[in-house]
Motif scaffolding. Structure first.
Motif, PDB file in Angstrom:
ATOM      1  N   SER A 221      77.598   1.296 -47.186  1.00  0.00           N
ATOM      2  CA  SER A 221      78.079  -0.076 -47.331  1.00  0.00           C
ATOM      3  C   SER A 221      77.541  -0.993 -46.230  1.00  0.00           C
ATOM      4  O   SER A 221      77.673  -0.694 -45.041  1.00  0.00           O
ATOM      5  CB  SER A 221      79.608  -0.102 -47.299  1.00  0.00           C
ATOM      6  N   PRO A 222      76.979  -2.145 -46.604  1.00  0.00           N
ATOM      7  CA  PRO A 222      76.574  -3.142 -45.624  1.00  0.00           C
ATOM      8  C   PRO A 222      77.690  -4.134 -45.309  1.00  0.00           C
ATOM      9  O   PRO A 222      77.581  -4.916 -44.371  1.00  0.00           O
ATOM     10  CB  PRO A 222      75.420  -3.864 -46.318  1.00  0.00           C
ATOM     11  N   THR A 223      78.744  -4.114 -46.113  1.00  0.00           N
ATOM     12  CA  THR A 223      79.762  -5.166 -46.065  1.00  0.00           C
ATOM     13  C   THR A 223      80.450  -5.236 -44.715  1.00  0.00           C
ATOM     14  O   THR A 223      80.547  -6.297 -44.092  1.00  0.00           O
ATOM     15  CB  THR A 223      80.796  -4.946 -47.179  1.00  0.00           C
ATOM     16  N   ALA A 224      80.964  -4.109 -44.244  1.00  0.00           N
ATOM     17  CA  ALA A 224      81.694  -4.093 -42.981  1.00  0.00           C
ATOM     18  C   ALA A 224      80.765  -4.355 -41.799  1.00  0.00           C
ATOM     19  O   ALA A 224      81.166  -4.999 -40.824  1.00  0.00           O
ATOM     20  CB  ALA A 224      82.417  -2.755 -42.808  1.00  0.00           C
ATOM     21  N   VAL A 225      79.533  -3.868 -41.871  1.00  0.00           N
ATOM     22  CA  VAL A 225      78.581  -4.096 -40.777  1.00  0.00           C
ATOM     23  C   VAL A 225      78.324  -5.591 -40.610  1.00  0.00           C
ATOM     24  O   VAL A 225      78.392  -6.132 -39.501  1.00  0.00           O
ATOM     25  CB  VAL A 225      77.258  -3.352 -41.021  1.00  0.00           C
ATOM     26  N   ALA A 226      78.055  -6.274 -41.723  1.00  0.00           N
ATOM     27  CA  ALA A 226      77.817  -7.717 -41.665  1.00  0.00           C
ATOM     28  C   ALA A 226      79.049  -8.463 -41.149  1.00  0.00           C
ATOM     29  O   ALA A 226      78.942  -9.399 -40.349  1.00  0.00           O
ATOM     30  CB  ALA A 226      77.418  -8.236 -43.041  1.00  0.00           C
TER      31      ALA A 226
ATOM     32  N   VAL B 209      81.771   0.993 -33.440  1.00  0.00           N
ATOM     33  CA  VAL B 209      81.570   1.949 -34.529  1.00  0.00           C
ATOM     34  C   VAL B 209      82.177   1.370 -35.801  1.00  0.00           C
ATOM     35  O   VAL B 209      83.377   1.097 -35.863  1.00  0.00           O
ATOM     36  CB  VAL B 209      82.197   3.318 -34.195  1.00  0.00           C
ATOM     37  N   VAL B 210      81.325   1.185 -36.811  1.00  0.00           N
ATOM     38  CA  VAL B 210      81.722   0.505 -38.041  1.00  0.00           C
ATOM     39  C   VAL B 210      81.674   1.482 -39.212  1.00  0.00           C
ATOM     40  O   VAL B 210      80.615   2.038 -39.500  1.00  0.00           O
ATOM     41  CB  VAL B 210      80.778  -0.679 -38.345  1.00  0.00           C
ATOM     42  N   PRO B 211      82.781   1.695 -39.914  1.00  0.00           N
ATOM     43  CA  PRO B 211      82.753   2.552 -41.109  1.00  0.00           C
ATOM     44  C   PRO B 211      81.851   1.954 -42.180  1.00  0.00           C
ATOM     45  O   PRO B 211      81.811   0.734 -42.362  1.00  0.00           O
ATOM     46  CB  PRO B 211      84.217   2.566 -41.577  1.00  0.00           C
ATOM     47  N   THR B 212      81.128   2.831 -42.901  1.00  0.00           N
ATOM     48  CA  THR B 212      80.227   2.350 -43.957  1.00  0.00           C
ATOM     49  C   THR B 212      80.411   3.137 -45.253  1.00  0.00           C
ATOM     50  O   THR B 212      79.475   3.264 -46.051  1.00  0.00           O
ATOM     51  CB  THR B 212      78.758   2.444 -43.503  1.00  0.00           C
TER      52      THR B 212
ATOM     53  N   VAL C  74      88.277  -2.277 -35.342  1.00  0.00           N
ATOM     54  CA  VAL C  74      87.755  -3.028 -34.190  1.00  0.00           C
ATOM     55  C   VAL C  74      88.833  -3.906 -33.564  1.00  0.00           C
ATOM     56  O   VAL C  74      88.784  -4.194 -32.363  1.00  0.00           O
ATOM     57  CB  VAL C  74      86.509  -3.862 -34.571  1.00  0.00           C
ATOM     58  N   ALA C  75      89.810  -4.325 -34.371  1.00  0.00           N
ATOM     59  CA  ALA C  75      90.926  -5.078 -33.798  1.00  0.00           C
ATOM     60  C   ALA C  75      91.765  -4.195 -32.889  1.00  0.00           C
ATOM     61  O   ALA C  75      92.230  -4.633 -31.826  1.00  0.00           O
ATOM     62  CB  ALA C  75      91.792  -5.668 -34.908  1.00  0.00           C
ATOM     63  N   ALA C  76      91.918  -2.941 -33.284  1.00  0.00           N
ATOM     64  CA  ALA C  76      92.740  -2.014 -32.501  1.00  0.00           C
ATOM     65  C   ALA C  76      92.029  -1.515 -31.250  1.00  0.00           C
ATOM     66  O   ALA C  76      92.649  -1.388 -30.188  1.00  0.00           O
ATOM     67  CB  ALA C  76      93.159  -0.828 -33.376  1.00  0.00           C
TER      68      ALA C  76
ATOM     69  N   GLY D 299      68.253  -0.035 -16.034  1.00  0.00           N
ATOM     70  CA  GLY D 299      69.324  -0.802 -15.401  1.00  0.00           C
ATOM     71  C   GLY D 299      69.977  -1.849 -16.271  1.00  0.00           C
ATOM     72  O   GLY D 299      70.914  -2.525 -15.834  1.00  0.00           O
ATOM     73  N   GLY D 300      69.499  -2.014 -17.517  1.00  0.00           N
ATOM     74  CA  GLY D 300      70.109  -2.983 -18.418  1.00  0.00           C
ATOM     75  C   GLY D 300      71.360  -2.426 -19.080  1.00  0.00           C
ATOM     76  O   GLY D 300      71.575  -1.215 -19.117  1.00  0.00           O
ATOM     77  N   ALA D 301      72.179  -3.310 -19.605  1.00  0.00           N
ATOM     78  CA  ALA D 301      73.388  -2.901 -20.332  1.00  0.00           C
ATOM     79  C   ALA D 301      73.050  -2.758 -21.813  1.00  0.00           C
ATOM     80  O   ALA D 301      72.301  -3.557 -22.361  1.00  0.00           O
ATOM     81  CB  ALA D 301      74.494  -3.934 -20.155  1.00  0.00           C
ATOM     82  N   VAL D 302      73.609  -1.724 -22.439  1.00  0.00           N
ATOM     83  CA  VAL D 302      73.359  -1.482 -23.858  1.00  0.00           C
ATOM     84  C   VAL D 302      74.674  -1.514 -24.618  1.00  0.00           C
ATOM     85  O   VAL D 302      75.638  -0.839 -24.250  1.00  0.00           O
ATOM     86  CB  VAL D 302      72.653  -0.122 -24.092  1.00  0.00           C
ATOM     87  N   VAL D 303      74.697  -2.306 -25.682  1.00  0.00           N
ATOM     88  CA  VAL D 303      75.812  -2.332 -26.629  1.00  0.00           C
ATOM     89  C   VAL D 303      75.299  -1.739 -27.928  1.00  0.00           C
ATOM     90  O   VAL D 303      74.321  -2.235 -28.492  1.00  0.00           O
ATOM     91  CB  VAL D 303      76.328  -3.758 -26.873  1.00  0.00           C
ATOM     92  N   ALA D 304      75.932  -0.684 -28.398  1.00  0.00           N
ATOM     93  CA  ALA D 304      75.532  -0.040 -29.644  1.00  0.00           C
ATOM     94  C   ALA D 304      76.390  -0.548 -30.789  1.00  0.00           C
ATOM     95  O   ALA D 304      77.609  -0.657 -30.660  1.00  0.00           O
ATOM     96  CB  ALA D 304      75.669   1.472 -29.535  1.00  0.00           C
ATOM     97  N   VAL D 305      75.746  -0.849 -31.902  1.00  0.00           N
ATOM     98  CA  VAL D 305      76.445  -1.107 -33.154  1.00  0.00           C
ATOM     99  C   VAL D 305      75.989  -0.018 -34.112  1.00  0.00           C
ATOM    100  O   VAL D 305      74.817   0.026 -34.496  1.00  0.00           O
ATOM    101  CB  VAL D 305      76.125  -2.495 -33.728  1.00  0.00           C
ATOM    102  N   THR D 306      76.902   0.874 -34.479  1.00  0.00           N
ATOM    103  CA  THR D 306      76.531   2.046 -35.251  1.00  0.00           C
ATOM    104  C   THR D 306      77.674   2.438 -36.176  1.00  0.00           C
ATOM    105  O   THR D 306      78.677   1.737 -36.254  1.00  0.00           O
ATOM    106  CB  THR D 306      76.101   3.191 -34.302  1.00  0.00           C
TER     107      THR D 306
END
Length: 213
Positions: A171-176, A160-163, A46-48, A137-144
């Motif tokens: 893994s819940p660690t990276a999502v949190a 996009v978060v690796p799990t 996510v930093a990259a 018409g709303g904006a959607v941000v996905a966290v997946t």
């Protein structure tokens, strides 16, 4: 698709990862090693790609912020909604009971944003809500957790978060951690966040909410 990605259910992952004989110490070491790797990979990613920073800007710019998730993903959505509401106004957790999908979809505005959290196995309710929210018409941000998630084509922005995990549960660690980063970046750039946080502290003291020495 990797072998790990093919293990879509907890029972499949249990059979593949936990049925072979293993001491508690060995299993603990394996889980800790994998969690450490997954967290590092997620934060580097996510930093990259700048996805969290871009999503934070969208949430700050919105007039109303909705956060949704179903099943296990509801826990992550709740965590994010609580942290966002500390520093921002108009944050609503779509819980399906007090705030139903129907209630939100009946009044979507183009200044609204929906942060939708959906991890495999992807719940249809969250994807359907995101689809209709975007269509209105709303904006959607996905966290997946995958670029092939059904939420990604619906969303204007995706985190996009690796799990990857050594357990029967992804893994819940990276999502949190990534949601913590999203809440932090959003609150830090929100006008009035400091005043709002100070006022909440004052009210908490007045109401004697917390046990303090």
């Amino acid at each position: 698709m990797s072998a790990a990605e093919e293990l879509t259910s907890p029972s499949q992952r249990f059979g593949a990862r936990l049925q072979r004989p293993s001491s508690s110490a060995a299993l603990q070491a394996r889980v800790i090693e994998q969690e450490t790797r997954t967290l590092a990979e997620a934060l580097e990613k996510v930093a990259a790609d700048g996805s969290v920073a871009a999503a934070a800007a969208s949430v700050v710019a919105a007039r109303r912020r909705f956060v949704a998730g179903t099943g296990k993903s509801f826990a992550y959505a709740s965590l994010l909604a609580v942290d966002l509401s500390a520093g921002l106004s108009n944050v609503t957790l779509v819980d399906g009971t007090l705030v139903r999908h129907l209630d939100v979809l009946a009044d979507v505005r183009d200044t609204d944003v929906l942060v939708a959290v959906s991890l495999r196995r992807y719940r249809r309710e969250t994807v359907a809500l995101a689809e209709r929210f975007a269509a209105a018409g709303g904006a959607v941000v996905a966290v997946t957790d995958s670029a092939s998630s059904p939420l990604v084509p619906v969303a204007g922005q995706s985190i996009v978060v690796p799990t990857a995990s050594a357990s029967f549960a992804d893994s819940p660690t990276a999502v949190a951690a990534v949601l913590h980063l999203l809440a932090t970046l959003t609150t830090a750039s929100a006008k009035g966040a400091r005043r709002r946080l100070a006022e909440r502290d004052r009210l908490a003291r007045d109401l004697d909410l917390y046990w303090e020495d």
